[in-house]
Enzyme design. Structure first.
Site, short mmCIF file in Angstrom:
data_model
loop_
_atom_site.label_atom_id
_atom_site.label_comp_id
_atom_site.label_asym_id
_atom_site.label_seq_id
_atom_site.Cartn_x
_atom_site.Cartn_y
_atom_site.Cartn_z
N GLY A 138 0.48 -1.23 0.46
CA GLY A 138 -0.05 -0.08 0.00
C GLY A 138 0.76 1.06 0.22
CB CYS A 139 -0.32 4.36 0.99
SG CYS A 139 -1.71 4.64 0.39
CE1 TYR A 140 4.51 -0.98 4.96
CE2 TYR A 140 1.57 -0.53 4.49
CZ TYR A 140 3.25 -1.34 4.87
OH TYR A 140 2.76 -2.70 4.96
#
Length: 343
Positions: A138-140
Site C-alpha cells: 500500500g501507500c507506505y
C-alpha cells in the site's frame, strides 16, 4: 560515507491529468446520486487535479472484472514505469547495465512475469540482475522498498533502482452508498516514480535510517481487498487518530538514532494520505504549516498516488539542504519513516 546508500537520481511519469471538479461533474455526481456527503468529500479532499490512465468521464471501468483490469494494468504500467526508471537513471548518470538490483513496489496490479522482469528486459538491464517485487503493502511501500534496496547497495557496492508504480484509476468501484468508497474515489490517483541509489556517492541524499511501527489492533481500519470487480479500499475515519498515537514515537526513534532533534530537520516529506493525515502529523510533531507545503502541493496537484506519492514529495523537495524525514502510512496500520542526510 563509504559504502552507504545514496539517492542520486529520481524520475517520474504521470498519465493524463484530470481536474477534480470535472471528474465530479462528469462522472461521480451521477455515480453517487443520493449520497448527500459525496460532493462535500470531493470538495474537501485537498485535491485540485490528479492523473488517470482510465478517466471515468471517458470510460467507466466500474463493472469490469479483475482479469480485464489486470490486463489493462500491464498495458499502462509498462510505458509509465519505463519512463520513470529511464529518467532516474539519466539523472544519476547511469546506464541500465550498471544496475545490480531492480525493485518494484505496487499494490494496484499483478502479472507474472511481472513489471520487474518485463521492464528490466525492455530497458536493457543485465541478465544477471537481481529483482525484488514489493507487493500489496500500500501507500507506505516506498520506504520499506528503499530500506531493502539500500541494504543491497551497502552490502554489494552496486547501484540499485526502486520503482513505485500505482494505477488506482483501474479500481473504480460500482456505485454504492459507502462513504469510505467516496473518500477513496476523491483522493486516489495514478503515477510512477523511481529513484536510483548508489554506494558511497558524494552527491545526493544518504539513507541514514529507517523505522517502522505497526499497530495490528487497528488492522481493520485500512484494507485493500481483491474482489471480482477489482481491488476495493476500506478506509476508516479513525485512521488519523491511530496515526496521532504513534507518529511522535516513530520520529523520536528515527532522529535519536542519528543524534538529531526535530528542529534539526530541514525538510518533512510526509505522505499526503489526505488533509486530516497532514493535520495530525503537523500537530503531533509541532510543525509549522509551511513545513508541510510540499506535501500539500503534491496532494493538490497529483492526488494520493499510493506508494509513489512520497517519492513525488521528495522530488518536490529536491532543493532542500539538510536532513530530510520521509514518512508514509498504510494498511496494518503501519507507519514507516526514513532519514535522509546530505551525502
Amino acid at each position: 560515507m563509504t559504502g552507504s546508500a545514496v539517492l542520486t537520481g529520481a524520475g517520474a511519469a504521470l498519465p493524463t491529468t484530470i481536474e477534480q471538479d470535472a471528474v465530479w461533474d462528469g462522472f461521480f455526481a451521477a455515480h453517487y446520486t443520493g449520497v448527500r456527503a459525496a460532493r462535500r468529500i470531493f470538495a474537501s479532499a485537498g485535491v485540485r487535479r490528479r492523473h488517470a490512465v482510465a478517466n471515468p468521464v471517458d470510460e467507466d471501468l466500474s463493472g469490469w472484472g479483475t482479469g480485464a483490469r489486470m490486463q489493462r494494468y500491464v498495458e499502462e504500467a509498462l510505458p509509465l514505469g519505463k519512463q520513470a526508471v529511464a529518467g532516474a537513471l539519466d539523472a544519476a548518470g547511469l546506464a541500465p547495465g550498471d544496475v545490480g538490483l531492480f525493485a518494484v513496489a505496487t499494490c494496484t496490479g499483478y502479472a507474472t512475469p511481472g513489471l520487474d522482469i518485463r521492464l528490466a528486459s525492455d530497458l536493457g538491464m543485465p541478465p544477471g540482475l537481481q529483482r525484488l517485487l514489493v507487493g500489496h503493502m500500500g501507500c507506505y511501500a516506498a520506504i520499506p522498498g528503499l530500506a531493502a534496496v539500500g541494504d543491497f547497495v551497502t552490502a554489494r557496492s552496486r547501484p540499485a533502482v526502486l520503482l513505485c508504480c500505482e494505477l488506482t484509476s483501474l479500481h473504480v468501484q460500482p456505485a454504492q452508498a459507502d462513504l469510505e468508497q467516496v473518500v477513496a474515489h476523491a483522493l486516489f490517483s495514478d503515477a510512477a516514480a523511481a529513484v536510483v541509489l548508489e554506494p558511497g556517492a558524494g552527491r545526493g541524499r544518504r539513507l541514514a535510517g529507517v523505522v517502522a511501527r505497526t499497530d495490528p489492533s487497528t488492522a481493520d481500519h485500512m484494507t485493500w481487498d481483491v474482489t471480482d470487480l477489482g481491488f476495493r479500499m476500506g478506509l476508516s475515519p479513525r485512521v488519523p487518530d491511530v496515526l496521532s498515537r504513534h507518529v511522535g514515537d516513530v520520529v523520536d526513534e528515527l532522529l535519536t538514532g542519528a543524534g538529531l532533534r526535530a528542529e534539526d530537520v530541514a525538510g518533512w516529506a510526509v505522505h499526503p494520505g489526505g488533509p486530516r493525515i497532514l493535520d495530525v502529523v503537523r500537530d503531533e510533531l509541532g510543525l509549522a504549516e509551511a513545513q508541510l507545503a510540499a506535501s500539500r502541493r503534491v496532494l493538490a496537484e497529483h492526488g494520493n498516488c499510493s506508494s509513489a506519492t512520497v517519492l513525488l514529495v521528495l522530488e518536490e523537495m529536491a532543493d532542500v539542504d539538510g536532513p530530510v524525514v520521509a514518512m508514509a502510512f498504510g494498511p496494518g496500520l503501519t507507519l514507516y519513516a526514513a532519514l535522509l542526510l546530505p551525502a
